[in-house]
Design a protein around this motif. Sequence first.
Motif, PDB file in Angstrom:
ATOM      1  N   VAL A 230       0.876  -1.173   0.000  1.00 39.26           N
ATOM      2  CA  VAL A 230       0.000   0.000   0.000  1.00 39.26           C
ATOM      3  C   VAL A 230       0.911   1.220   0.000  1.00 39.26           C
ATOM      4  O   VAL A 230       1.711   1.414   0.924  1.00 39.26           O
ATOM      5  N   ASP A 232      -0.012   4.555  -0.651  1.00 40.83           N
ATOM      6  CA  ASP A 232      -0.537   5.843  -0.180  1.00 40.83           C
ATOM      7  C   ASP A 232      -1.935   5.659   0.394  1.00 40.83           C
ATOM      8  O   ASP A 232      -2.594   4.633   0.149  1.00 40.83           O
ATOM      9  N   ASP A 234      -5.564   7.895   0.959  1.00 38.56           N
ATOM     10  CA  ASP A 234      -6.349   9.127   0.793  1.00 38.56           C
ATOM     11  C   ASP A 234      -7.090   9.382   2.092  1.00 38.56           C
ATOM     12  O   ASP A 234      -7.499   8.439   2.787  1.00 38.56           O
ATOM     13  N   GLY A 246      -9.286   6.145   1.129  1.00 35.28           N
ATOM     14  CA  GLY A 246      -8.853   5.309   0.004  1.00 35.28           C
ATOM     15  C   GLY A 246      -7.456   4.757   0.199  1.00 35.28           C
ATOM     16  O   GLY A 246      -6.641   5.334   0.933  1.00 35.28           O
ATOM     17  N   LEU A 247      -7.203   3.614  -0.424  1.00 38.86           N
ATOM     18  CA  LEU A 247      -5.877   2.988  -0.351  1.00 38.86           C
ATOM     19  C   LEU A 247      -5.313   2.847  -1.745  1.00 38.86           C
ATOM     20  O   LEU A 247      -6.003   2.361  -2.648  1.00 38.86           O
ATOM     21  N   HIS A 248      -4.055   3.215  -1.926  1.00 41.02           N
ATOM     22  CA  HIS A 248      -3.371   3.019  -3.211  1.00 41.02           C
ATOM     23  C   HIS A 248      -2.510   1.770  -3.077  1.00 41.02           C
ATOM     24  O   HIS A 248      -1.612   1.731  -2.232  1.00 41.02           O
ATOM     25  N   CYS A 249      -2.800   0.776  -3.901  1.00 44.44           N
ATOM     26  CA  CYS A 249      -2.101  -0.507  -3.759  1.00 44.44           C
ATOM     27  C   CYS A 249      -1.293  -0.807  -5.012  1.00 44.44           C
ATOM     28  O   CYS A 249      -1.724  -0.500  -6.127  1.00 44.44           O
ATOM     29  N   ASN A 255      -1.360  -1.042 -10.362  1.00 42.92           N
ATOM     30  CA  ASN A 255      -1.816  -0.080  -9.360  1.00 42.92           C
ATOM     31  C   ASN A 255      -3.336  -0.174  -9.234  1.00 42.92           C
ATOM     32  O   ASN A 255      -4.033  -0.327 -10.224  1.00 42.92           O
ATOM     33  N   GLU A 256      -3.810  -0.052  -8.013  1.00 40.04           N
ATOM     34  CA  GLU A 256      -5.255  -0.086  -7.795  1.00 40.04           C
ATOM     35  C   GLU A 256      -5.578   0.889  -6.671  1.00 40.04           C
ATOM     36  O   GLU A 256      -4.821   0.975  -5.694  1.00 40.04           O
ATOM     37  N   VAL A 257      -6.673   1.627  -6.832  1.00 42.24           N
ATOM     38  CA  VAL A 257      -7.106   2.478  -5.721  1.00 42.24           C
ATOM     39  C   VAL A 257      -8.404   1.891  -5.171  1.00 42.24           C
ATOM     40  O   VAL A 257      -9.359   1.659  -5.915  1.00 42.24           O
ATOM     41  N   ALA A 259     -11.567   2.277  -2.680  1.00 41.95           N
ATOM     42  CA  ALA A 259     -12.325   3.296  -1.932  1.00 41.95           C
ATOM     43  C   ALA A 259     -12.657   2.771  -0.545  1.00 41.95           C
ATOM     44  O   ALA A 259     -13.079   1.615  -0.394  1.00 41.95           O
TER      45      ALA A 259
END
Length: 521
Positions: A230, A232, A234, A246-249, A255-257, A259
């Motif tokens: 992970v 980042d 949000d 939100g999680l940035h994976c 890459n997947e965000v 919610a």
Amino acid sequence: MKPKAYLVGGGIGSLAAAAFMIRDGGMLGEDISIRGALPLMGGSLDGAGHAEGGYSLRGGRMLTTDNYECTWDLFKSIPSVNNPGKSVYEETVEFNEQHKSHALARLVDCRRAKVPVSSMGFSMRDRIELLKLSRTDEAALGSSCITDWLSSEFFDTEFWVMWATTFAFQPWHSAVEFKRYLHRFLLEFSRIETLAGVKRTIYNQYDSMVLPLQTWLQAQGVHLIADCRVTDLDSKTEDGKFIATGLHCLQHYDNEVIAVNDGDFVFLQNGSMTDASSLGSMTSAPAKLEKEDSGSWTLWEKLATGRPQFGNPATFNSSIAQSCWESFTVTLKNPAFFEQMQQFSGNEAGTGGLVTFKDSNWLMSIVLAHQPHFLNQPADAQVFWGYALFPDRVGNFVPKPMTDCNGAEILQELCGQLHFDLEVIKTANCIPCRMPYITSMFMPRSLGDRPLPVPANSKNFAFVSQFVEIPEDTVFTVEYSVRAAQMAVYELLGITRGVPAVTPHDKSLHAEFEALVKAFK
Ligand SMILES: Cc1cc2nc3c(=O)[nH]c(=O)nc-3n(C[C@H](O)[C@H](O)[C@H](O)COP(=O)(O)OP(=O)(O)OC[C@H]3O[C@@H](n4cnc5c(N)ncnc54)[C@H](O)[C@@H]3O)c2cc1C
């Protein structure tokens, strides 16, 4: 809508948090996901390999049943994978009744003599300084080091060598944490030379703790997602409250965000003692990695910037020279080493605990666990673990710092300390492991450097790790991560069942008396 929980990091802290959410919070497993950067769940609590290529564990862990209140509260509910009808707690207690720790060779000197350790070796000044430190409150200790409170002679006592090598303390570490250890492990004070209070799991802790917990979580439908970092988080602020949105994976270059909706929860494992760790082999030393090569600190560093309530990671990860040591795992296919070691120490494998070579430049220790130590270990293989607190120093039998040594050179140093012929380890496979942040939790800190499990202004976000502030409890333990998990889950989910208290052994007159008698011997 039913709440979902997102756990970042695959260590025992996250696994425990998921279990508490299901067992005590009534959540469904299918609503919980754990994302870990490593290929396997378990984080620092690892153990892997096979007899042919060699086994490897970063650590051999000692547990207690006198403390570890939250750990056993959890593992009383987790079924064993090998003993049907028993919990992990029950099988562990039963195993320890059959295999009691009673070290007969805790310290060995350069003459290969077992050092008599019925006395702690204290002078009157040591006793007074130790009592003063143990009674000074944390505010007054501040960010001081152990050396600020104890004179240099103290660090030559048998007590210090045993305490430091049992718990991996260095003189420059946090005085607050050292004081906490003296209180939390007061019962160990009077039995530190035999390690009689130490409890072990049947196999290594991956096989005996992580595997059953993971099996149970999977049966509940929890999503375990490995190799996923992970990068980042949000967030938004509403009514002064921090809300993760939100999680940035990043998984396999994708890459997947994700919610995070209203009512959902996010738990982050901030930092890791095994970040940037690396393995060597019989012919190569481990690579010298740093945090830039790894990533367990990055998200915490990002989130803590401009948010003092999220702590200060730089306190813990800024000095590899003060937080690094190296361990090694040896796989043997010849019983000669175990036989000679058992004969020398007087302890059968699994009953002795650490044997520390107190005069060794590297301050090297080894432990022969009960065999087999791995679920998949064949009967003709033996495995043992060792470590050294000063890997930056040149060895006594190998003219190199340990960090530059391959497995063969580490075995040469070990045989030198033991005065064993190299023949006994001729077919051995030694895998060294460098851990640059292994004692980062012990670095001198001030109040506020570690966030609370649920920071004051957080609505749906918590930290679960060794780097959170929990009153009285001690880091570098499985217990600390499980306690952090239980506290964070209970608070965010509003669970009214109490978190088990830290047992006040230090308030028991009997225990304090025993410790004092020992100190004055
Ligand atoms: C050599 C050694 C000896 C030990 N001896 C003992 C002992 O005798 N007794 C005892 O009780 N304990 C001992 N311990 C300590 C115990 O193993 C640890 O305290 C515990 O396992 C820590 O668990 P954790 O879940 O908090 O963190 P970790 O196990 O470190 O797990 C955190 C995980 O989160 C991952 N992560 C971090 N950020 C991200 C991100 N952004 N995205 C995805 N993943 C992320 C990391 O990769 C890491 O794997 C020892 C540990 C070691 C290494």
